[in-house]
Design a protein around this motif. Structure first.
Motif, PDB file in Angstrom:
ATOM      1  N   HIS A 113       0.825  -1.206   0.000  1.00 46.76           N
ATOM      2  CA  HIS A 113       0.000   0.000   0.000  1.00 46.76           C
ATOM      3  C   HIS A 113       0.862   1.261   0.000  1.00 46.76           C
ATOM      4  N   VAL A 114       1.920   1.217   0.824  1.00 50.04           N
ATOM      5  CA  VAL A 114       2.787   2.400   0.936  1.00 50.04           C
ATOM      6  C   VAL A 114       3.482   2.645  -0.412  1.00 50.04           C
ATOM      7  N   ALA A 115       3.969   1.566  -1.029  1.00 51.47           N
ATOM      8  CA  ALA A 115       4.666   1.718  -2.320  1.00 51.47           C
ATOM      9  C   ALA A 115       3.710   2.293  -3.359  1.00 51.47           C
ATOM     10  N   ASN A 116       2.477   1.804  -3.380  1.00 52.90           N
ATOM     11  CA  ASN A 116       1.528   2.311  -4.377  1.00 52.90           C
ATOM     12  C   ASN A 116       1.181   3.776  -4.112  1.00 52.90           C
ATOM     13  N   ALA A 117       0.980   4.102  -2.840  1.00 50.42           N
ATOM     14  CA  ALA A 117       0.652   5.493  -2.498  1.00 50.42           C
ATOM     15  C   ALA A 117       1.800   6.409  -2.932  1.00 50.42           C
ATOM     16  N   ARG A 118       3.030   5.961  -2.710  1.00 47.81           N
ATOM     17  CA  ARG A 118       4.185   6.805  -3.090  1.00 47.81           C
ATOM     18  C   ARG A 118       4.238   7.001  -4.598  1.00 47.81           C
ATOM     19  N   LYS A 119       3.842   5.964  -5.353  1.00 45.49           N
ATOM     20  CA  LYS A 119       3.836   6.094  -6.817  1.00 45.49           C
ATOM     21  C   LYS A 119       2.853   7.188  -7.233  1.00 45.49           C
ATOM     22  N   LEU A 120       1.678   7.191  -6.593  1.00 48.29           N
ATOM     23  CA  LEU A 120       0.673   8.208  -6.927  1.00 48.29           C
ATOM     24  C   LEU A 120       1.181   9.605  -6.566  1.00 48.29           C
ATOM     25  N   ILE A 121       1.801   9.694  -5.383  1.00 45.45           N
ATOM     26  CA  ILE A 121       2.278  11.000  -4.897  1.00 45.45           C
ATOM     27  C   ILE A 121       3.385  11.528  -5.810  1.00 45.45           C
ATOM     28  N   GLU A 122       4.302  10.629  -6.168  1.00 40.99           N
ATOM     29  CA  GLU A 122       5.405  11.049  -7.054  1.00 40.99           C
ATOM     30  C   GLU A 122       4.876  11.337  -8.453  1.00 40.99           C
ATOM     31  N   GLY A 123       3.954  10.499  -8.917  1.00 43.40           N
ATOM     32  CA  GLY A 123       3.411  10.678 -10.273  1.00 43.40           C
ATOM     33  C   GLY A 123       2.738  12.019 -10.449  1.00 43.40           C
ATOM     34  N   ALA A 124       2.097  12.523  -9.407  1.00 45.19           N
ATOM     35  CA  ALA A 124       1.419  13.824  -9.519  1.00 45.19           C
ATOM     36  C   ALA A 124       2.269  14.942  -8.926  1.00 45.19           C
ATOM     37  N   GLN A 125       3.494  14.624  -8.550  1.00 49.46           N
ATOM     38  CA  GLN A 125       4.434  15.590  -7.946  1.00 49.46           C
ATOM     39  C   GLN A 125       3.775  16.380  -6.818  1.00 49.46           C
ATOM     40  N   LEU A 126       3.247  15.641  -5.858  1.00 50.70           N
ATOM     41  CA  LEU A 126       2.582  16.298  -4.727  1.00 50.70           C
ATOM     42  C   LEU A 126       3.597  16.491  -3.605  1.00 50.70           C
ATOM     43  N   SER A 127       3.702  17.726  -3.108  1.00 47.49           N
ATOM     44  CA  SER A 127       4.718  17.991  -2.089  1.00 47.49           C
ATOM     45  C   SER A 127       4.103  18.134  -0.695  1.00 47.49           C
ATOM     46  N   PHE A 162      -2.645  15.533 -11.043  1.00 42.97           N
ATOM     47  CA  PHE A 162      -3.160  14.270 -10.499  1.00 42.97           C
ATOM     48  C   PHE A 162      -4.159  13.658 -11.499  1.00 42.97           C
ATOM     49  N   ASN A 163      -5.053  14.481 -12.013  1.00 37.57           N
ATOM     50  CA  ASN A 163      -6.096  13.956 -12.907  1.00 37.57           C
ATOM     51  C   ASN A 163      -5.491  13.433 -14.211  1.00 37.57           C
ATOM     52  N   ARG A 164      -4.479  14.146 -14.720  1.00 41.29           N
ATOM     53  CA  ARG A 164      -3.809  13.659 -15.947  1.00 41.29           C
ATOM     54  C   ARG A 164      -3.149  12.313 -15.677  1.00 41.29           C
ATOM     55  N   MET A 165      -2.582  12.176 -14.479  1.00 37.88           N
ATOM     56  CA  MET A 165      -1.943  10.891 -14.135  1.00 37.88           C
ATOM     57  C   MET A 165      -2.993   9.777 -14.075  1.00 37.88           C
ATOM     58  N   ILE A 166      -4.162  10.081 -13.509  1.00 39.22           N
ATOM     59  CA  ILE A 166      -5.207   9.051 -13.398  1.00 39.22           C
ATOM     60  C   ILE A 166      -5.709   8.663 -14.790  1.00 39.22           C
ATOM     61  N   VAL A 167      -5.808   9.636 -15.684  1.00 41.32           N
ATOM     62  CA  VAL A 167      -6.225   9.327 -17.055  1.00 41.32           C
ATOM     63  C   VAL A 167      -5.135   8.487 -17.747  1.00 41.32           C
ATOM     64  N   ALA A 168      -3.873   8.830 -17.495  1.00 42.05           N
ATOM     65  CA  ALA A 168      -2.776   8.045 -18.090  1.00 42.05           C
ATOM     66  C   ALA A 168      -2.820   6.610 -17.558  1.00 42.05           C
ATOM     67  N   GLN A 169      -3.151   6.455 -16.277  1.00 44.06           N
ATOM     68  CA  GLN A 169      -3.241   5.095 -15.713  1.00 44.06           C
ATOM     69  C   GLN A 169      -4.392   4.323 -16.360  1.00 44.06           C
ATOM     70  N   ALA A 170      -5.478   5.038 -16.668  1.00 42.63           N
ATOM     71  CA  ALA A 170      -6.626   4.364 -17.310  1.00 42.63           C
ATOM     72  C   ALA A 170      -6.214   3.857 -18.696  1.00 42.63           C
ATOM     73  N   ARG A 171      -5.405   4.649 -19.409  1.00 42.51           N
ATOM     74  CA  ARG A 171      -4.903   4.201 -20.722  1.00 42.51           C
ATOM     75  C   ARG A 171      -4.120   2.906 -20.577  1.00 42.51           C
ATOM     76  N   ALA A 172      -3.457   2.768 -19.434  1.00 52.22           N
ATOM     77  CA  ALA A 172      -2.647   1.569 -19.211  1.00 52.22           C
ATOM     78  C   ALA A 172      -3.469   0.451 -18.574  1.00 52.22           C
ATOM     79  N   GLY A 173      -4.766   0.669 -18.428  1.00 50.13           N
ATOM     80  CA  GLY A 173      -5.645  -0.390 -17.934  1.00 50.13           C
ATOM     81  C   GLY A 173      -5.916  -0.355 -16.443  1.00 50.13           C
ATOM     82  N   ARG A 174      -5.395   0.661 -15.727  1.00 50.06           N
ATOM     83  CA  ARG A 174      -5.669   0.765 -14.281  1.00 50.06           C
ATOM     84  C   ARG A 174      -6.697   1.873 -14.076  1.00 50.06           C
ATOM     85  N   VAL A 175      -7.902   1.455 -13.737  1.00 50.41           N
ATOM     86  CA  VAL A 175      -9.016   2.411 -13.727  1.00 50.41           C
ATOM     87  C   VAL A 175      -9.379   2.819 -12.303  1.00 50.41           C
ATOM     88  N   HIS A 176      -9.475   4.139 -12.067  1.00 52.95           N
ATOM     89  CA  HIS A 176      -9.932   4.662 -10.776  1.00 52.95           C
ATOM     90  C   HIS A 176     -11.290   5.332 -10.971  1.00 52.95           C
TER      91      HIS A 176
END
Ligand code: SAM
Length: 508
Positions: free
Chosen positions: A78-92, A406-420
Motif C-alpha cells: 500500500h505504501v509503495a503504491n501510495a508513493r507512486k501516486l504522490i510522485e506521479g502527480a508531484q505532490l509535495s 493528479f487527474n492527468r496521471m489518473i487518465v494516463a493510468q486508465a490508458r494503461a488499464g488501471r481504472v480509478h
C-alpha cells in the motif's frame, strides 16, 4: 505473530475515494446540523490512518494543496503504491510511512493535527490496535480537531453474522492464499443459499446479502470477511471508547442520517423526539433504520454555536453544481424513504448555481427563502450535497495545478488499464466520481479530439492495445463499428455535459 496481526495482507486493498474523508465534507456535515466545524473549516494538518492504496489520500492532497497530509499504513504494498501516486502527480504536501498504529501510538506526538480520518478500520482490527488508534487520537488531535471513524454496527449486521462466521471457518480449515479461501467460502455459501438452507429461509435478509456478495468485488470481500478481527459495534461502545481521547459525537458524515424525517420511519418520529440522551437517540436511530455501517464525526472540545455564530459560519460557505443543470433531480432516495423535494424550493437554488458558484447568503437572499428560512435552505442543500449534485466550497481558492497533474496521471493510468473511479477538484477540494467512459473521453480530449466520434476511435485503439472491448448490458461487443458507435453514444454526454462541469470544478 506476523506483522499483519490477522489483517488480510496477501491481497492489496481496493483503491477508492470516500468523500466523508474530505475536510470540507466534514465541516459541512457539522454546520448542516448547527454544530461547530472546529478546525475542519481551515485545516492545516490531516492524518489518515490505514490509507489502503493511498488513492483517496493522494487525491485529497492534490485537491487541498495548502493542507499537509500524512498517512500511516503497515502494508508495504500500500505504501509503495501510495508513493507512486504522490510522485506521479508531484505532490509535495503529503507523506506516507509504513507504520503500524501501535508503533505510531508508542511514538507519541503533540496535538499537531486538525483532522484524523480512519475509514474502514476500527471494526477490522484487534482490540490493542483499536486502543492504539484511540491513543493516536488522544495524543495528536488538537482541541477543536475532528475525527472521522467508520465501522460496522448493530443491529443491521445481527442476522448476517453467521455468514462471516462460516467464511472464517472455511478460511481456518484451508490454509493458503486469501483468494482461494474466499472462493471456497463463497462457493459453500452459494450452495447453501441455492438449496434454500433453513438459515436463509428464516433470514431473508441473509439470503439477499449473499446474493449481493456474489456480485461484489473480490478484493473488498476478502477484506470484509477474512480478517481475523471483526467487531460489530453499538454506537454507544464507540462513543465510550473515543471519550478516552476526549472526543464527543458531533454528527454523522452520512449527511442524510442527520435528518430524521428522511432517515427514520415517520411512525418513530415521536419516540425519537422524546429522547433527550444524545447517545441513546443515536442508538434508537440505528434501530429505526436497521443500520449496518456508521460514518461518525467526533470532535475534541467542540462548543455549542449560538444561532448568530452559526449564521456567521454559514456565510463563509459557497456552493457549486457538481453535475450539469439538466441532470439535477429533486428526488432523494433515503435509507428508509424517498423524499420528493418541492420544486419551488429546489429549483431557484439550482438555477442560481447553474450561473456559477454562489454563497450561502446569496442563496438565502432568494425570494423563496429569506433570513428566517436558513434552516429550510440548509436542509435542501444537505440533500443536494448528499445526493452528489451540489458541493460545498469551503476555504480559500486553491492552486489548481496539483489537481490537474493528479487527474492527468489518473487518465494516463486508465490508458494503461488501471481504472480509478474519482478525479480531484481543487474548487470543491474533494473527489468527483468519474466513469470508465469519462476517463476514456478525457484521454481523447487530452490528445486533442473534441468530438464523440473521434474520441470513440481513439478509445477503441486504447482498448485494443489492452486486449479489451466494450460491453453493452453484459454482452461483449465483437463488431468494431458497433463498439465504436456504442462508445461515441456514451462519450457524447461526457463531452457535452460533464466536461464543462469538470472545467468549472478546476479539474481539467
Ligand atoms: C479496509 S482497509 C481501508 C483502507 C482505506 N481507508 C479505504 O477505505 O480505502 C484497512 C487498511 O488499514 C491498514 N491496517 C490494518 N491494520 C493496520 C495496523 N495495525 N497498522 C497500520 N495499518 C493497518 C490495512 O493495510 C488497510 O490498508
Amino acid at each position: 505473530m506476523s506483522w499483519n496481526a490477522g489483517y488480510v495482507a496477501d491481497i492489496g486493498y481496493t483503491a477508492g475515494f470516500y468523500r466523508e474523508t474530505a475536510p470540507g465534507h466534514m465541516a459541512f456535515a457539522a454546520l448542516a446540523t448547527g454544530r461547530s466545524p472546529g478546525r475542519a473549516l481551515r485545516p492545516r494538518r490531516v492524518l489518515e490512518l490505514g490509507f489502503g492504496q493511498g488513492f483517496g489520500l493522494a487525491l485529497l492532497a492534490a485537491a487541498n494543496p495548502d493542507v499537509a497530509f500524512e498517512g500511516f499504513d503497515f502494508n508495504p504494498e500500500h505504501v509503495a503504491n501510495a508513493r507512486k501516486l504522490i510522485e506521479g502527480a508531484q505532490l509535495s504536501n503529503v507523506m506516507v510511512t509504513e507504520t503500524g498504529f501501535e508503533e505510531a501510538a508508542a511514538r507519541g506526538g503533540a496535538n499537531d493535527l486538525d483532522i484524523v480520518a480512519a475509514h474502514g478500520i476500527f471494526s477490522w482490527v484487534a482490540r490493542p490496535v483499536q486502543d492504539a488508534i484511540v491513543a493516536i487520537l488522544r495524543q495528536r488531535l488538537q482541541p477543536g480537531g475532528l475525527a472521522y471513524v467508520s465501522y460496522n454496527c448493530m443491529p443491521g449486521w445481527a442476522p448476517l453474522q453467521p455468514i462471516r462466521q462460516l467464511m472464517m471457518q472455511v478460511k481456518r480449515r484451508n490454509p493458503g492464499h486469501s483468494d482461494r479461501q474466499l472462493a471456497l467460502g463463497l462457493d459453500l455459501l452459494s450452495k447453501l443459499r441455492q438449496s434454500n438452507a433453513g438459515y436463509f429461509a428464516a433470514n431473508p435478509a441473509a439470503a439477499r446479502h449473499v446474493d449481493a456478495m456474489l456480485a461484489m468485488d473480490r478484493v473488498y470481500l476478502a477484506h470484509e470477511y477474512l480478517d481475523e478481527h471483526w467487531d460489530l459495534f453499538q454506537f454507544a461502545e464507540i462513543a465510550a471508547r473515543l471519550a478516552d481521547a476526549k472526543l464527543a459525537f458531533l454528527a454523522s458524515a452520512t449527511l442524510s442520517e442527520n435528518l430524521d424525517r428522511y432517515a427514520v420511519p415517520a411512525a418513530l418520529a415521536p419516540l425519537l423526539a422524546g429522547i433527550d440522551d444524545p447517545e441513546l437517540k443515536e442508538t434508537v436511530r440505528d434501530y429505526a433504520a436497521n443500520k449496518q455501517f456508521r460514518r461518525d464525526l467526533f470532535a475534541r472540545g467542540s462548543g455549542e454555536l449560538t444561532a448568530g455564530e452559526h449564521l456567521r459560519l454559514l456565510a463563509q460557505l459557497s456552493f457549486v453544481l457538481a453535475v450539469s443543470r439538466t441532470r439535477v433531480r429533486f428526488m432523494f432516495q433515503g435509507p428508509v424513504a424517498q423524499l420528493n423535494g418541492m420544486p419551488e424550493l429546489y429549483q431557484p437554488i439550482v438555477d442560481l448555481l447553474a450561473k456559477g458558484i454562489a454563497t450561502f447568503d446569496a442563496l438565502l437572499a432568494l425570494p423563496v427563502f429569506g433570513p428566517s428560512n436558513a434552516a429550510i435552505l440548509l436542509d435542501c442543500l444537505t440533500l443536494l450535497v448528499e445526493s452528489g449534485q451540489v458541493l460545498p466550497v469551503i476555504g480559500p481558492a486553491a492552486d489548481v495545478a496539483p489537481a490537474k497533474r493528479f487527474n492527468r496521471m489518473i487518465v494516463a493510468q486508465a490508458r494503461a488499464g488501471r481504472v480509478h473511479g474519482s478525479l480531484a477538484s481543487p474548487v470543491a477540494r474533494t473527489g468527483i466520481p468519474v466513469s470508465d467512459f469519462g476517463l476514456l473521453a478525457l484521454a481523447a480530449l487530452f490528445d486533442g479530439m473534441e468530438d464523440a466520434g473521434a474520441a470513440a476511435e481513439h478509445a477503441m485503439s486504447i482498448l485494443k492495445a489492452l486486449g479489451r472491448r466494450p460491453f453493452r448490458e453484459g454482452r461483449l461487443i465483437e463488431d468494431d463499428r458497433e463498439a465504436t458507435g456504442f462508445l461515441a453514444e456514451n462519450f457524447q454526454p461526457v463531452l457535452e455535459e460533464a466536461v464543462p462541469v469538470w472545467q468549472r470544478l478546476g479539474m481539467i
